[in-house]
Design an enzyme around this catalytic site. Structure first.
Site, PDB file in Angstrom:
ATOM      1  N   THR A 168       0.818  -1.210   0.000  1.00 57.76           N
ATOM      2  CA  THR A 168       0.000   0.000   0.000  1.00 57.76           C
ATOM      3  C   THR A 168       0.855   1.264   0.000  1.00 57.76           C
ATOM      4  OG1 THR A 168      -1.442   1.322   1.464  1.00 57.76           O
ATOM      5  CG2 THR A 168      -0.155  -0.383   2.516  1.00 57.76           C
ATOM      6  N   ASP A 169       0.302   2.349  -0.522  1.00 55.69           N
ATOM      7  CA  ASP A 169       1.025   3.637  -0.481  1.00 55.69           C
ATOM      8  C   ASP A 169       1.195   4.124   0.963  1.00 55.69           C
ATOM      9  OD1 ASP A 169      -1.649   4.357   0.025  1.00 55.69           O
ATOM     10  OD2 ASP A 169      -1.757   5.882  -1.552  1.00 55.69           O
ATOM     11  N   GLU A 170       0.430   3.548   1.901  1.00 57.28           N
ATOM     12  CA  GLU A 170       0.494   4.031   3.284  1.00 57.28           C
ATOM     13  C   GLU A 170       1.822   3.696   3.957  1.00 57.28           C
ATOM     14  OE1 GLU A 170      -3.190   3.690   5.484  1.00 57.28           O
ATOM     15  OE2 GLU A 170      -4.292   3.482   3.613  1.00 57.28           O
TER      16      GLU A 170
ATOM     17  N   TYR B  39      -1.593  -0.206  11.081  1.00 54.25           N
ATOM     18  CA  TYR B  39      -1.827  -0.926   9.810  1.00 54.25           C
ATOM     19  C   TYR B  39      -0.657  -0.718   8.859  1.00 54.25           C
ATOM     20  CZ  TYR B  39      -3.444  -1.354   4.941  1.00 54.25           C
ATOM     21  OH  TYR B  39      -3.533  -1.646   3.595  1.00 54.25           O
TER      22      TYR B  39
ATOM     23  N   LYS C 254       2.069  -3.435   7.407  1.00 51.98           N
ATOM     24  CA  LYS C 254       2.232  -3.691   5.972  1.00 51.98           C
ATOM     25  C   LYS C 254       3.684  -3.468   5.553  1.00 51.98           C
ATOM     26  CE  LYS C 254      -0.384  -4.501   3.102  1.00 51.98           C
ATOM     27  NZ  LYS C 254      -0.892  -5.780   2.538  1.00 51.98           N
TER      28      LYS C 254
HETATM   29  P1  NAD Z   1     -10.207  -6.724   2.655  1.00 51.98           P
HETATM   30  O1  NAD Z   1     -10.143  -6.384   4.095  1.00 51.98           O
HETATM   31  O2  NAD Z   1     -11.463  -6.478   1.884  1.00 51.98           O
HETATM   32  O3  NAD Z   1      -9.867  -8.289   2.454  1.00 51.98           O
HETATM   33  C1  NAD Z   1      -8.838  -8.937   3.147  1.00 51.98           C
HETATM   34  C2  NAD Z   1      -9.023 -10.442   2.917  1.00 51.98           C
HETATM   35  O4  NAD Z   1      -7.933 -11.123   3.580  1.00 51.98           O
HETATM   36  C3  NAD Z   1     -10.328 -10.988   3.512  1.00 51.98           C
HETATM   37  O5  NAD Z   1     -10.927 -11.877   2.603  1.00 51.98           O
HETATM   38  C4  NAD Z   1      -9.856 -11.742   4.762  1.00 51.98           C
HETATM   39  O6  NAD Z   1     -10.702 -12.833   5.117  1.00 51.98           O
HETATM   40  C5  NAD Z   1      -8.482 -12.214   4.316  1.00 51.98           C
HETATM   41  N1  NAD Z   1      -7.576 -12.470   5.460  1.00 51.98           N
HETATM   42  C6  NAD Z   1      -7.341 -11.668   6.525  1.00 51.98           C
HETATM   43  N2  NAD Z   1      -6.468 -12.259   7.370  1.00 51.98           N
HETATM   44  C7  NAD Z   1      -6.124 -13.462   6.800  1.00 51.98           C
HETATM   45  C8  NAD Z   1      -5.250 -14.506   7.165  1.00 51.98           C
HETATM   46  N3  NAD Z   1      -4.560 -14.465   8.321  1.00 51.98           N
HETATM   47  N4  NAD Z   1      -5.138 -15.568   6.341  1.00 51.98           N
HETATM   48  C9  NAD Z   1      -5.845 -15.648   5.193  1.00 51.98           C
HETATM   49  N5  NAD Z   1      -6.712 -14.685   4.804  1.00 51.98           N
HETATM   50  C10 NAD Z   1      -6.836 -13.595   5.589  1.00 51.98           C
HETATM   51  O7  NAD Z   1      -8.972  -6.002   1.991  1.00 51.98           O
HETATM   52  P2  NAD Z   1      -8.778  -5.285   0.579  1.00 51.98           P
HETATM   53  O8  NAD Z   1      -9.208  -3.883   0.680  1.00 51.98           O
HETATM   54  O9  NAD Z   1      -9.302  -6.171  -0.493  1.00 51.98           O
HETATM   55  O10 NAD Z   1      -7.181  -5.269   0.513  1.00 51.98           O
HETATM   56  C11 NAD Z   1      -6.475  -6.369  -0.065  1.00 51.98           C
HETATM   57  C12 NAD Z   1      -4.998  -6.081  -0.013  1.00 51.98           C
HETATM   58  O11 NAD Z   1      -4.719  -4.873  -0.713  1.00 51.98           O
HETATM   59  C13 NAD Z   1      -4.452  -5.882   1.403  1.00 51.98           C
HETATM   60  O12 NAD Z   1      -3.188  -6.502   1.478  1.00 51.98           O
HETATM   61  C14 NAD Z   1      -4.339  -4.378   1.539  1.00 51.98           C
HETATM   62  O13 NAD Z   1      -3.314  -4.032   2.438  1.00 51.98           O
HETATM   63  C15 NAD Z   1      -4.000  -3.984   0.116  1.00 51.98           C
HETATM   64  N6  NAD Z   1      -4.397  -2.629  -0.273  1.00 51.98           N
HETATM   65  C16 NAD Z   1      -5.688  -2.205  -0.109  1.00 51.98           C
HETATM   66  C17 NAD Z   1      -6.052  -0.931  -0.531  1.00 51.98           C
HETATM   67  C18 NAD Z   1      -7.470  -0.412  -0.382  1.00 51.98           C
HETATM   68  O14 NAD Z   1      -7.699   0.772  -0.590  1.00 51.98           O
HETATM   69  N7  NAD Z   1      -8.439  -1.254  -0.043  1.00 51.98           N
HETATM   70  C19 NAD Z   1      -5.095  -0.091  -1.107  1.00 51.98           C
HETATM   71  C20 NAD Z   1      -3.780  -0.568  -1.269  1.00 51.98           C
HETATM   72  C21 NAD Z   1      -3.461  -1.846  -0.849  1.00 51.98           C
HETATM   73  P1  TYD Z   2     -10.274   4.890   4.618  1.00 48.37           P
HETATM   74  O1  TYD Z   2     -11.309   4.468   3.628  1.00 48.37           O
HETATM   75  O2  TYD Z   2     -10.314   4.307   5.984  1.00 48.37           O
HETATM   76  O3  TYD Z   2      -8.873   4.631   3.913  1.00 48.37           O
HETATM   77  P2  TYD Z   2      -7.375   5.047   4.403  1.00 48.37           P
HETATM   78  O4  TYD Z   2      -7.401   5.425   5.821  1.00 48.37           O
HETATM   79  O5  TYD Z   2      -6.659   3.772   4.189  1.00 48.37           O
HETATM   80  O6  TYD Z   2      -6.938   6.149   3.507  1.00 48.37           O
HETATM   81  O7  TYD Z   2     -10.327   6.477   4.765  1.00 48.37           O
HETATM   82  C1  TYD Z   2     -10.166   7.325   3.648  1.00 48.37           C
HETATM   83  C2  TYD Z   2     -10.182   8.747   4.155  1.00 48.37           C
HETATM   84  O8  TYD Z   2     -11.485   9.034   4.668  1.00 48.37           O
HETATM   85  C3  TYD Z   2      -9.220   9.005   5.295  1.00 48.37           C
HETATM   86  O9  TYD Z   2      -8.660  10.314   5.171  1.00 48.37           O
HETATM   87  C4  TYD Z   2     -10.097   8.937   6.537  1.00 48.37           C
HETATM   88  C5  TYD Z   2     -11.440   9.444   6.029  1.00 48.37           C
HETATM   89  N1  TYD Z   2     -12.597   8.853   6.729  1.00 48.37           N
HETATM   90  C6  TYD Z   2     -13.552   9.689   7.343  1.00 48.37           C
HETATM   91  O10 TYD Z   2     -13.454  10.924   7.292  1.00 48.37           O
HETATM   92  N2  TYD Z   2     -14.601   9.110   8.020  1.00 48.37           N
HETATM   93  C7  TYD Z   2     -14.737   7.772   8.108  1.00 48.37           C
HETATM   94  O11 TYD Z   2     -15.702   7.300   8.744  1.00 48.37           O
HETATM   95  C8  TYD Z   2     -13.785   6.913   7.457  1.00 48.37           C
HETATM   96  C9  TYD Z   2     -13.908   5.420   7.520  1.00 48.37           C
HETATM   97  C10 TYD Z   2     -12.729   7.502   6.776  1.00 48.37           C
END
Ligand code: NAD
Ligand code: TYD
Length: 338
Positions: free
Chosen positions: A126-128, A150, A154
């Protein structure tokens, strides 16, 4: 690349990736390996369930024996790891589980992948991991200064992937994706939470001044970027995967409300998130050099996403009435009372 293990494939991006890959290639088999935590959901994989090239295995990436079995029983040559605990707010409430999956789990999966001679390992990061940037754009060589539990977890997992490449010569790649949105996203993240709250005329708890900046990426573009890096990324390479689409939170929410036809009076400024990163922004040059491009504009992708939540209440109402209620009360109860 013939037999892929997609860990975390029952979550938001993972399930979109599985559909994307099965539609796009007819010569690969996919095994989804997922623990089915609160965020994992087999409903997300319903569209691919009848496909004979897809199989589901329930398991934890931190459980060595189950990982080893999944790798050998399915002759896995490629691993794409999405599995993670993913929500910043939950990591503030309880960091331990993040270390267990995002660091220990990644290590266990990597180690068993090495033992089984896996040809290619992609870590979805992630970019985070970079932390917050006031101006300019993060590049892959910049220092990692993660700010939330988090993001720190990561970063730990990702650095272990780096170490396995440098030390053991494993063929690894890492993608650092930006804020992703689209269908099947668990309604704890900003967009799906606010869309579903707005449909129900519930308040939208906006942290702080709403002027934080995120770089929004449509989920199918995230999937195509991962696919490209998987196929063409250089061994040991790290690739930013940003939407190049910076928006203030408040503007994203107003655009969403306008598509839904709901009033801005639903917005409720609440106590800010602890350690809230102000801005994320990525330079994507390395990814572009591989030939990546976006498929959707932000506006179009937002419309598709809002429309999906409007039409798929069966999917999110179940979720919002379950475990989610206790979480919502813990995270927002006192904020919304103030
Ligand atoms: P999500 O929370 O929707 O899904 C996570 C999945 O991982 C779920 O199906 C969960 O059951 C599974 N999981 C959790 N712990 C596990 C374990 N110990 N063993 C096996 N499975 C497990 O997440 P997402 O938003 O789809 O993100 C997927 C990946 O992409 C993550 O690695 C996250 O860090 C990365 N990512 C997400 C975003 C975003 O904006 N959502 C952005 C950049 C990177
Ligand atoms: P989020 O979807 O949790 O993603 P991330 O923290 O990984 O960027 O949040 C996106 C942005 O929205 C972040 O700046 C926090 C803000 N946010 C709110 O203002 N209220 C909320 O209830 C949530 C979940 C996020």
């Amino acid at each position: 690349m013939k037999n892929l293990l997609v860990t975390g494939g029952a979550g938001f991006i993972g399930s979109n990736f599985v559909r994307y890959m099965l539609d796009r290639y007819d010569d690969i088999n996919i095994v989804v390996y997922d623990k089915l935590t609160y965020a994992g959901n087999l409903d997300n994989l319903e569209p691919v369930a009848p496909n004979p090239r897809y199989k589901f295995v329930k398991g934890d990436i931190a459980h060595r024996e189950s990982v080893a079995n999944a790798l050998s029983a399915n002759e896995i040559d490629t691993v794409v790891n999405f599995a993670a605990d993913t929500h910043v707010d939950r990591s503030i409430l309880d960091p331990g589980v993040f270390i267990q999956t995002d660091v220990v789990g990644v290590y266990t999966l990597l180690d068993e992948s090495k033992n089984h001679g896996v040809d290619r390992f992609l870590q979805v990061s992630t970019d985070e991991v970079y932390g917050s940037i006031d101006e300019g754009f993060f590049r892959e060589g910049d220092p990692l200064e993660p700010n939330s539990p988090y993001a720190a977890a990561k970063a730990g997992g990702e650095l272990m992937v780096r170490a396995y490449h440098v030390t053991y010569g494993m063929n690894t790649v890492v993608t650092r994706g930006s804020n992703t949105f689209g269908p099947y996203q668990y309604p704890e993240k900003l967009l799906p939470l606010f869309i579903t709250n707005a449909i129900d005329d519930e308040p939208l708890p906006l942290y702080g001044d709403g002027m934080q900046v995120r770089d929004w990426l449509y989920v199918l573009d995230h999937c195509s970027g991962i696919d490209l890096v998987l196929r063409r990324g250089e061994p040991g390479g790290v690739y930013n995967l940003g939407g190049e689409n910076e928006r203030h939170n408040i503007d994203v929410i107003k655009a969403m409300l306008s598509i839904l036809g709901k009033p801005e009076t639903l917005l409720r400024p609440v106590e800010d998130r602890l350690g809230h990163d102000r801005r994320y922004a990525l330079a994507n040059d390395r990814l572009y050099a591989l030939g990546w491009e976006h498929s959707h504009s932000f506006e179009k992708a937002l419309e598709i996403t809002v429309d999906w939540y409007v039409k798929n209440e069966w999917w999110w109402r179940k979720i919002k009435s379950g475990e989610f209620r206790a979480y919502y009360e813990q995270q927002y109860g006192h904020r919304l009372k103030e």
